[in-house]
Design an enzyme around this catalytic site. Structure first.
Site, PDB file in Angstrom:
ATOM      1  N   SER A  55       0.871  -1.171   0.000  1.00  0.00           N
ATOM      2  CA  SER A  55       0.000   0.000   0.000  1.00  0.00           C
ATOM      3  C   SER A  55       0.900   1.210   0.000  1.00  0.00           C
ATOM      4  O   SER A  55       1.935   1.220   0.674  1.00  0.00           O
ATOM      5  CB  SER A  55      -0.912   0.036   1.233  1.00  0.00           C
ATOM      6  N   GLU A  62      -1.044  18.809  -6.267  1.00  0.00           N
ATOM      7  CA  GLU A  62      -2.349  18.771  -6.921  1.00  0.00           C
ATOM      8  C   GLU A  62      -3.313  17.777  -6.275  1.00  0.00           C
ATOM      9  O   GLU A  62      -4.487  17.797  -6.572  1.00  0.00           O
ATOM     10  CB  GLU A  62      -2.173  18.438  -8.409  1.00  0.00           C
ATOM     11  N   SER A  63      -2.871  16.861  -5.417  1.00  0.00           N
ATOM     12  CA  SER A  63      -3.671  15.929  -4.626  1.00  0.00           C
ATOM     13  C   SER A  63      -2.893  14.657  -4.304  1.00  0.00           C
ATOM     14  O   SER A  63      -2.003  14.697  -3.484  1.00  0.00           O
ATOM     15  CB  SER A  63      -5.024  15.612  -5.244  1.00  0.00           C
ATOM     16  N   HIS A  68      -3.117   0.006  -3.655  1.00  0.00           N
ATOM     17  CA  HIS A  68      -3.130  -1.175  -2.793  1.00  0.00           C
ATOM     18  C   HIS A  68      -2.981  -2.353  -3.751  1.00  0.00           C
ATOM     19  O   HIS A  68      -3.702  -2.425  -4.752  1.00  0.00           O
ATOM     20  CB  HIS A  68      -4.432  -1.280  -1.999  1.00  0.00           C
ATOM     21  N   CYS A  83      -6.141  18.190  -8.806  1.00  0.00           N
ATOM     22  CA  CYS A  83      -6.880  19.442  -8.878  1.00  0.00           C
ATOM     23  C   CYS A  83      -6.075  20.404  -9.739  1.00  0.00           C
ATOM     24  O   CYS A  83      -4.870  20.241  -9.895  1.00  0.00           O
ATOM     25  CB  CYS A  83      -7.052  20.038  -7.485  1.00  0.00           C
TER      26      CYS A  83
END
Length: 139
Positions: A55, A62-63, A68, A83
């Site tokens: 994970s 930007e985010s 996983h 974003c």
């Protein structure tokens, strides 16, 4: 239609277990994917489970890009959310699928943060499937 962000949710199957089971390799792939998608990396963290599975997340200005993995099934659950107008999340997704050597991908693109007239927000979802032949060096 203006949107605050683009969120790609990807079910990747037929992935190379040696790639998706290696936390360091995935980190390298994600850092390069962020670069190709014109994203600014801020931090990353990856965890290798015992006996298998990874994970991890790369936080970008930007985010984020997260994953996983289930190497025993050749499966990876991938998220790429950005974003702003400069990032290209689809380039990042394509690069990751190529590096994972995915045979199949079910992709949902969610356009998030679409402002309504009453100052509430909604989203739209576009979903598609792709059969890929990446193990033989074909795109």
């Amino acid at each position: 239609m203006d949107t605050i962000g683009h969120h790609y949710i990807v079910e990747a199957a037929g992935c190379d277990p040696n790639v998706i089971g290696d936390a360091n390799k995935i980190r390298e792939i994600f850092l390069e994917a962020a670069k190709r998608g014109n994203m600014e990396v801020k931090a990353s963290y990856f965890f290798k489970f015992s006996p298998m599975g990874v994970s991890g997340v790369v936080i970008v200005a930007e985010s984020h890009i997260s994953v996983h993995t289930w190497p025993e099934k050749g499966y990876a659950a991938l998220d790429v959310y950005t974003c702003g107008e400069n990032a290209d999340p689809e380039k990042a997704v394509d690069y990751i699928l190529e590096q994972f050597k995915a045979q199949y991908a079910h992709v949902s693109e969610i356009k998030r943060g679409i402002e309504e007239e009453d100052r509430t927000f909604t989203h739209t979802i576009l979903t598609w499937e792709e059969r890929l032949d990446r193990r033989n060096g074909k795109p």
